[in-house]
Design an enzyme around this catalytic site. Structure first.
Site, PDB file in Angstrom:
ATOM      1  N   ARG A 149      25.693  -9.447 -17.505  1.00 15.25           N
ATOM      2  CA  ARG A 149      24.729  -8.366 -17.321  1.00 15.25           C
ATOM      3  C   ARG A 149      24.870  -7.817 -15.904  1.00 15.25           C
ATOM      4  NH1 ARG A 149      21.815 -12.681 -19.754  1.00 15.25           N
ATOM      5  NH2 ARG A 149      21.033 -12.195 -21.849  1.00 15.25           N
ATOM      6  N   LYS A 173      18.548 -14.177 -17.967  1.00 11.57           N
ATOM      7  CA  LYS A 173      17.145 -13.941 -18.275  1.00 11.57           C
ATOM      8  C   LYS A 173      16.385 -15.268 -18.322  1.00 11.57           C
ATOM      9  CE  LYS A 173      17.586  -9.621 -20.885  1.00 11.57           C
ATOM     10  NZ  LYS A 173      17.301  -8.940 -22.166  1.00 11.57           N
ATOM     11  N   HIS A 247      26.084  -2.052 -19.761  1.00 10.64           N
ATOM     12  CA  HIS A 247      25.929  -2.821 -21.005  1.00 10.64           C
ATOM     13  C   HIS A 247      27.040  -2.498 -21.997  1.00 10.64           C
ATOM     14  CE1 HIS A 247      22.945  -5.753 -21.972  1.00 10.64           C
ATOM     15  NE2 HIS A 247      22.872  -5.371 -23.227  1.00 10.64           N
ATOM     16  N   ARG A 250      29.725  -4.999 -21.483  1.00 11.20           N
ATOM     17  CA  ARG A 250      29.327  -6.302 -22.044  1.00 11.20           C
ATOM     18  C   ARG A 250      29.477  -6.302 -23.556  1.00 11.20           C
ATOM     19  NH1 ARG A 250      25.803 -10.846 -21.284  1.00 11.20           N
ATOM     20  NH2 ARG A 250      24.040 -10.924 -22.717  1.00 11.20           N
ATOM     21  N   HIS A 273      22.684 -15.754 -24.899  1.00 11.03           N
ATOM     22  CA  HIS A 273      21.620 -15.466 -25.850  1.00 11.03           C
ATOM     23  C   HIS A 273      20.981 -16.759 -26.326  1.00 11.03           C
ATOM     24  CE1 HIS A 273      23.484 -11.339 -27.063  1.00 11.03           C
ATOM     25  NE2 HIS A 273      22.729 -11.261 -25.983  1.00 11.03           N
ATOM     26  N   TYR A 282      23.718  -7.900 -31.630  1.00 11.34           N
ATOM     27  CA  TYR A 282      24.323  -7.296 -30.450  1.00 11.34           C
ATOM     28  C   TYR A 282      25.807  -6.998 -30.649  1.00 11.34           C
ATOM     29  CZ  TYR A 282      25.620  -6.901 -25.526  1.00 11.34           C
ATOM     30  OH  TYR A 282      26.106  -6.471 -24.326  1.00 11.34           O
TER      31      TYR A 282
END
Length: 301
Positions: A149, A173, A247, A250, A273, A282
């Site tokens: 990211r 995250k 993104h 990615r 994830h 995704y």
């Protein structure tokens, strides 16, 4: 109590207790500030369901995406649930606030050939030794090569990069740390930047203070995400459109890994994830891979 006063307490809880990412906290802060502006000069306990619906309707009228409206709905529902639990409200006015279903619109994906052309062009530009060109080449190589990211890339420190093992330690995250691999092209670009480009940018720092950041801006400070967005838009815009961002690299990396036969769970781990379902949404199977599987497997192909 005013909306914004309560919102700041809620945001501190998100950051300090729930450990949501700084980007998520910033987005929620903007959402709650927008709600406060839309409601006008009223107290927190005067906000009702109609205020919330009117606020969301303004987003619809502006043409905000369904994902943005869904995030805003989540922000206010979480906020009012917290305020009710904390005793700031007698009842939660957001209980009947319905979020629109989020679409599964996928980010744009660059072809492997198109990315190879872009990265070769940037490698040639960096060969002249300009520190910004060296940095930009390394940034794009790492975004694509490690599928990180933009916040993870900008947060990298020098000690996070293991050049011998071709890995980088990133903070994702929820403050979750993971180690991601990158390939030889990214290693060569990183080596060139760290040896020839970064020292020149460090020398531009006005206070000569040391910095641990890997990627630096033109004035020697830690590179910001906005600069990375501008870089990607400039270099990949002709291929993917003017609104392309980091993104897309990615997502392209994840798609190309699956096209090459990588296991879905391995891609999940690399992307960081928590749920395999997120990775399935995704990433997607490209039409070329689907067609190849059809030709190999279907008896009437």
């Amino acid at each position: 109590m005013e909306i914004l006063e309560a919102a700041e307490k809620y945001l501190r809880q998100l950051a300090d207790v729930r450990r949501l990412s700084p980007a998520t906290v910033r987005a929620y802060r903007a959402d709650l500030a927008s709600l406060s502006a839309a409601c006008g000069d009223i107290a927190l306990d005067d906000v009702d369901l109609e205020n919330l619906r009117d606020w969301l309707w303004q987003s619809v009228q502006r043409g905000d995406s369904r994902a943005t409206i869904a995030r805003r709905t989540a922000a206010v529902r979480g906020f009012f649930a917290w305020a009710t639990e904390a005793g700031l409200l007698a009842a939660d006015p957001s209980l009947r606030l319905v979020a629109p279903k989020r679409g599964r619109t996928l980010p744009k994906v660059a072809t492997a050939d198109a990315l190879a052309d872009v990265l070769t062009r940037m490698e040639n530009a960096a060969a002249g030794g300009d520190p910004i060109a060296l940095r930009d080449h390394a940034v794009l190589e790492l975004l694509y090569g490690a599928a990180v990211r933009v916040s993870e890339l900008c947060g990298l420190d020098v000690d996070d990069v293991d050049r011998d093992r071709h890995t980088a330690r990133v903070l994702g995250k929820g403050a979750k740390e993971r180690v991601v691999p990158f390939g030889l092209p990214a290693l060569r670009a990183m080596d060139a930047y760290l040896v020839r480009g970064r020292p020149a940018l460090v020398a531009r720092r006005p206070d000569d203070a040391p910095t641990s950041a890997v990627f630096l801006g033109a004035r020697g400070g830690r590179l910001g995400s906005r600069a990375v967005y501008d870089l990607v838009a400039r270099e990949l815009g002709p291929e993917l459109g003017e609104h392309v961002g980091p993104h897309a690299l990615r997502h392209s990396a994840a798609t190309h890994l699956l096209d090459g036969g990588a296991d879905l769970r391995a891609v999940q781990e690399m992307l960081g994830h928590a749920s395999l379902g997120t990775t399935q949404i995704y990433t997607h199977v490209s039409s070329e891979r689907l067609a190849a599987s059809y030709r190999l497997a279907h008896p009437r192909a």
